[in-house]
Design an enzyme around this catalytic site. Structure first.
Site, PDB file in Angstrom:
ATOM      1  N   CYS A 284       1.027  -1.289  -0.154  1.00 16.97           N
ATOM      2  CA  CYS A 284      -0.103   0.318   0.156  1.00 16.97           C
ATOM      3  C   CYS A 284       0.469   1.195   0.253  1.00 16.97           C
ATOM      4  CB  CYS A 284      -0.998   0.013   0.860  1.00 16.97           C
ATOM      5  SG  CYS A 284      -2.253  -1.569   0.947  1.00 16.97           S
TER       6      CYS A 284
HETATM    7  N1  LIG Z   1      -3.277  -6.116   1.750  1.00 16.76           N
HETATM    8  C1  LIG Z   1      -3.632  -4.896   2.781  1.00 16.76           C
HETATM    9  O1  LIG Z   1      -3.188  -4.244   3.825  1.00 16.76           O
HETATM   10  C2  LIG Z   1      -4.270  -3.781   2.365  1.00 16.76           C
HETATM   11  C3  LIG Z   1      -4.553  -3.189   3.084  1.00 16.76           C
HETATM   12  C4  LIG Z   1      -6.035  -1.816   2.071  1.00 16.76           C
HETATM   13  C5  LIG Z   1      -5.422  -1.854   1.020  1.00 16.76           C
HETATM   14  N2  LIG Z   1      -5.416  -3.090   0.312  1.00 16.76           N
HETATM   15  C6  LIG Z   1      -5.702  -3.354  -1.198  1.00 16.76           C
HETATM   16  O2  LIG Z   1      -7.017  -4.080  -1.803  1.00 16.76           O
HETATM   17  C7  LIG Z   1      -6.822  -4.852  -2.954  1.00 16.76           C
HETATM   18  C8  LIG Z   1      -6.528  -6.189  -3.020  1.00 16.76           C
HETATM   19  O3  LIG Z   1      -5.210  -6.283  -2.052  1.00 16.76           O
HETATM   20  P1  LIG Z   1      -4.716  -7.599  -1.060  1.00 16.76           P
HETATM   21  O4  LIG Z   1      -3.370  -6.916  -0.447  1.00 16.76           O
HETATM   22  O5  LIG Z   1      -5.755  -8.246  -1.195  1.00 16.76           O
HETATM   23  O6  LIG Z   1      -3.964  -7.964  -2.906  1.00 16.76           O
HETATM   24  P2  LIG Z   1      -4.114  -9.415  -2.851  1.00 16.76           P
HETATM   25  O7  LIG Z   1      -3.136 -10.077  -4.105  1.00 16.76           O
HETATM   26  O8  LIG Z   1      -3.674 -10.675  -1.672  1.00 16.76           O
HETATM   27  O9  LIG Z   1      -5.082 -10.033  -2.889  1.00 16.76           O
HETATM   28  C9  LIG Z   1      -5.806 -10.216  -4.086  1.00 16.76           C
HETATM   29  C10 LIG Z   1      -6.659 -11.565  -4.811  1.00 16.76           C
HETATM   30  O10 LIG Z   1      -7.537 -11.099  -5.763  1.00 16.76           O
HETATM   31  C11 LIG Z   1      -6.903 -12.483  -7.080  1.00 16.76           C
HETATM   32  N3  LIG Z   1      -7.335 -12.077  -8.429  1.00 16.76           N
HETATM   33  C12 LIG Z   1      -7.016 -11.529  -8.690  1.00 16.76           C
HETATM   34  N4  LIG Z   1      -7.117 -10.985 -10.030  1.00 16.76           N
HETATM   35  C13 LIG Z   1      -8.326 -11.526  -9.965  1.00 16.76           C
HETATM   36  C14 LIG Z   1      -9.883 -11.483 -10.815  1.00 16.76           C
HETATM   37  N5  LIG Z   1      -9.460 -10.706 -12.460  1.00 16.76           N
HETATM   38  N6  LIG Z   1     -10.309 -11.976 -10.211  1.00 16.76           N
HETATM   39  C15 LIG Z   1     -10.744 -12.396  -9.121  1.00 16.76           C
HETATM   40  N7  LIG Z   1      -9.728 -12.627  -8.491  1.00 16.76           N
HETATM   41  C16 LIG Z   1      -8.826 -11.884  -9.149  1.00 16.76           C
HETATM   42  C17 LIG Z   1      -6.518 -12.493  -6.527  1.00 16.76           C
HETATM   43  O11 LIG Z   1      -5.569 -14.598  -7.505  1.00 16.76           O
HETATM   44  C18 LIG Z   1      -5.351 -12.432  -5.380  1.00 16.76           C
HETATM   45  O12 LIG Z   1      -5.923 -13.532  -4.379  1.00 16.76           O
HETATM   46  C19 LIG Z   1      -6.074  -3.590  -3.545  1.00 16.76           C
HETATM   47  O13 LIG Z   1      -6.096  -2.660  -4.012  1.00 16.76           O
HETATM   48  C20 LIG Z   1      -5.423  -2.844  -2.644  1.00 16.76           C
HETATM   49  O14 LIG Z   1      -4.351  -2.167  -2.099  1.00 16.76           O
HETATM   50  C21 LIG Z   1      -4.947  -3.667   0.517  1.00 16.76           C
END
Ligand SMILES: NC(=O)c1ccc[n+]([C@@H]2O[C@H](COP(=O)([O-])OP(=O)(O)OC[C@H]3O[C@@H](n4cnc5c(N)ncnc54)[C@H](O)[C@@H]3O)[C@@H](O)[C@H]2O)c1
Length: 449
Positions: A284
């Site tokens: 992030c």
């Molecule tokens: N990790 C954190 O602490 C955090 C905190 C706040 C916000 N975010 C935001 O949340 C969002 C997700 O982050 P995350 O950390 O969960 O990512 P992540 O990589 O852990 O998870 C994303 C998931 O989406 C799946 N994916 C990818 N393309 C896809 C598609 N087309 N259809 C369905 N599934 C798909 C992936 O396989 C994965 O399991 C991002 O925008 C991130 O910036 C993350």
């Protein structure tokens, strides 16, 4: 946001959906079952809602059906309970999107190689939703993004379905505030900001989250909600850059920045403590601020604080490696051919996530200067090759033993995980480069960096 009341054409669909949500009779679809999507899905299940998770990764679907969590900080017991109670199911069949009433999207939003928003995942997910969009569905984007994503990019695609916003379907943005590894907060107890593209969407989204989250904070629009998230992360990026700059300046003055910050934090108002480190990490803070930088260009504006914070934070790995090299030099040793143990490769303490970790630039710099580097991290059994650091070979965790420590010319503390035996390291290491302020008392073999 438009008018606060549903229009005459809208009530049936709106009222029906609101009623369904309030009686917990909705099925929530969560697209993207990663660090954000999985805990969110479980939180809804634990509030007696049915959840259908979607992910392109078939392994995640398999793990969930077998009642296994694939994230270290999420207990498998929670998954088992949700599956056993038939509240949680997962699939990679996107045709099943038609089954859900609410679609929450939590797919990745990284940066491209040119450090611009990479919207591929949001776009492809929106396309999948558009193909199956039906009357009475609410779509909520949770992926962190620039203001305007929901009501420009996502809305324009969904409208191609021929359905009408606010009458047939609803659309909102709600930022995620997950803090993996933080024992004081869980998804249900972190206040949730939500903003609809129109008023009806805002109200419905608020109702959905109120089923599972203790406090929901409605804001005027989806773009306001998008701006809230970026503001929070820019605030962190800028403040971390500030303490990193202070670290360099105070070090030159022979002042311990960690002692300064601890003492400053005793002020009961007007000061918030941030900690210096070897560089920014995680999915992030190093990324999200540049979503605003990119969008601001459309308005002919620059984001100088963000750029400056980025510049300072990216120089930190080099600063730390320079300190290491100078410390070896002072001992009559070269960094070339020196054995260096990198302690901690996760981007922050007590998590298993090495995405965007400063460990990568540290490894890269140390290798380029000829050091032999191995690592210890109790949370990361192996360090995979990544797209951005493809020239670094995959590595395995080494168990922390007195013998391993004694073989090193230097131990570089990059992540201050709890549960690591720092006394053992101090006892056996010839030289420790401490970039996290682990050792507060001066010690002959410790150099703060
Ligand atoms: N990790 C954190 O602490 C955090 C905190 C706040 C916000 N975010 C935001 O949340 C969002 C997700 O982050 P995350 O950390 O969960 O990512 P992540 O990589 O852990 O998870 C994303 C998931 O989406 C799946 N994916 C990818 N393309 C896809 C598609 N087309 N259809 C369905 N599934 C798909 C992936 O396989 C994965 O399991 C991002 O925008 C991130 O910036 C993350």
């Amino acid at each position: 946001m438009t008018d606060a009341k549903p229009t005459a054409a809208r009530p049936t669909v709106f009222d029906e959906l609101l009623q369904k949500i309030q009686s917990r009779d909705v099925c929530v679809g969560v697209v993207g079952l990663g660090y954000v999507g999985l805990p969110l899905a479980l939180t809804f299940c634990e509030s007696r809602l049915a959840v259908l998770g979607f992910d392109v990764d078939p392994k995640k679907v398999e793990h969930l059906h077998a009642g296994r969590s694939y994230l270290e900080h999420i207990d498998s017991g929670r998954v088992q309970t949700a599956v056993a109670e038939k509240r949680l199911a997962a699939t990679n069949d996107f045709d099943r999107l038609a089954e859900v009433d609410v679609v929450i999207v939590a797919v990745p939003t990284p940066l491209t190689r040119h450090r611009e928003p990479d919207m591929r995942f949001v776009e492809s997910t929106t396309l999948e939703i558009k193909k199956r969009l039906r009357r009475g569905q609410l779509v909520i984007l949770e992926s962190t993004t620039y203001p305007g994503t929901t009501d420009e990019l996502v809305l324009s695609q969904l409208l191609e379905s021929g359905l009408k916003l606010g009458e047939d379907f609803f659309l909102a943005f709600s930022p995620e505030r997950e803090d993996p590894g933080n024992p004081n907060f869980e998804t249900a107890s972190i206040p949730k900001v939500v903003g609809g593209v129109d008023a009806a969407s805002g109200r419905l989204s608020q109702a959905v989250y109120e089923c599972a989250i203790q406090r929901v904070v409605p804001v005027a629009s989806a773009r306001t909600a998008e701006a809230v998230k970026l503001t929070e992360n820019i605030f962190r990026a800028v403040n971390i850059a500030l303490v990193n700059e202070l670290k360099v300046v105070f070090d030159a003055m022979d002042i311990d920045v960690w002692e300064v910050l601890d003492a400053a934090a005793t002020k009961p108002f007007g000061f918030m403590k941030f900690s210096p480190g070897p560089g920014l990490g995680g999915h992030c803070i190093p990324i999200d601020p540049f979503y605003l930088t990119w969008k601001a260009r459309e308005y002919g504006l620059s984001t100088r604080f963000i750029e400056l914070a980025g510049e300072i934070n990216v120089t930190m790995p080099r600063y730390v490696v320079d300190k290491l090299q100078a410390a070896l030099n002072a001992r009559g040793q070269a960094l070339k051919n020196a054995n260096v143990l990198l302690l901690g490769v996760a981007y922050k303490k007590n998590v298993d996530d090495s995405r965007e970790s400063p460990a990568f630039p540290l490894l890269d710099l140390l290798r380029k200067r000829g050091a032999n580097v191995e690592y210890h991290d109790p949370h990361v059994p192996s360090l995979p090759q990544t797209r951005a650091w493809s020239h670094l070979r995959p590595m395995q965790n080494h168990e922390l033993t007195p013998a391993l420590i004694q073989q090193q010319d230097a131990v570089l503390i990059a992540t201050d995980h709890d549960g690591v035996d720092y006394d053992l390291i101090r006892e056996h290491a010839r030289l420790i480069i401490d970039s996290r302020g682990v050792y507060r008392k001066p010690s002959a073999n410790v150099v703060k960096a």
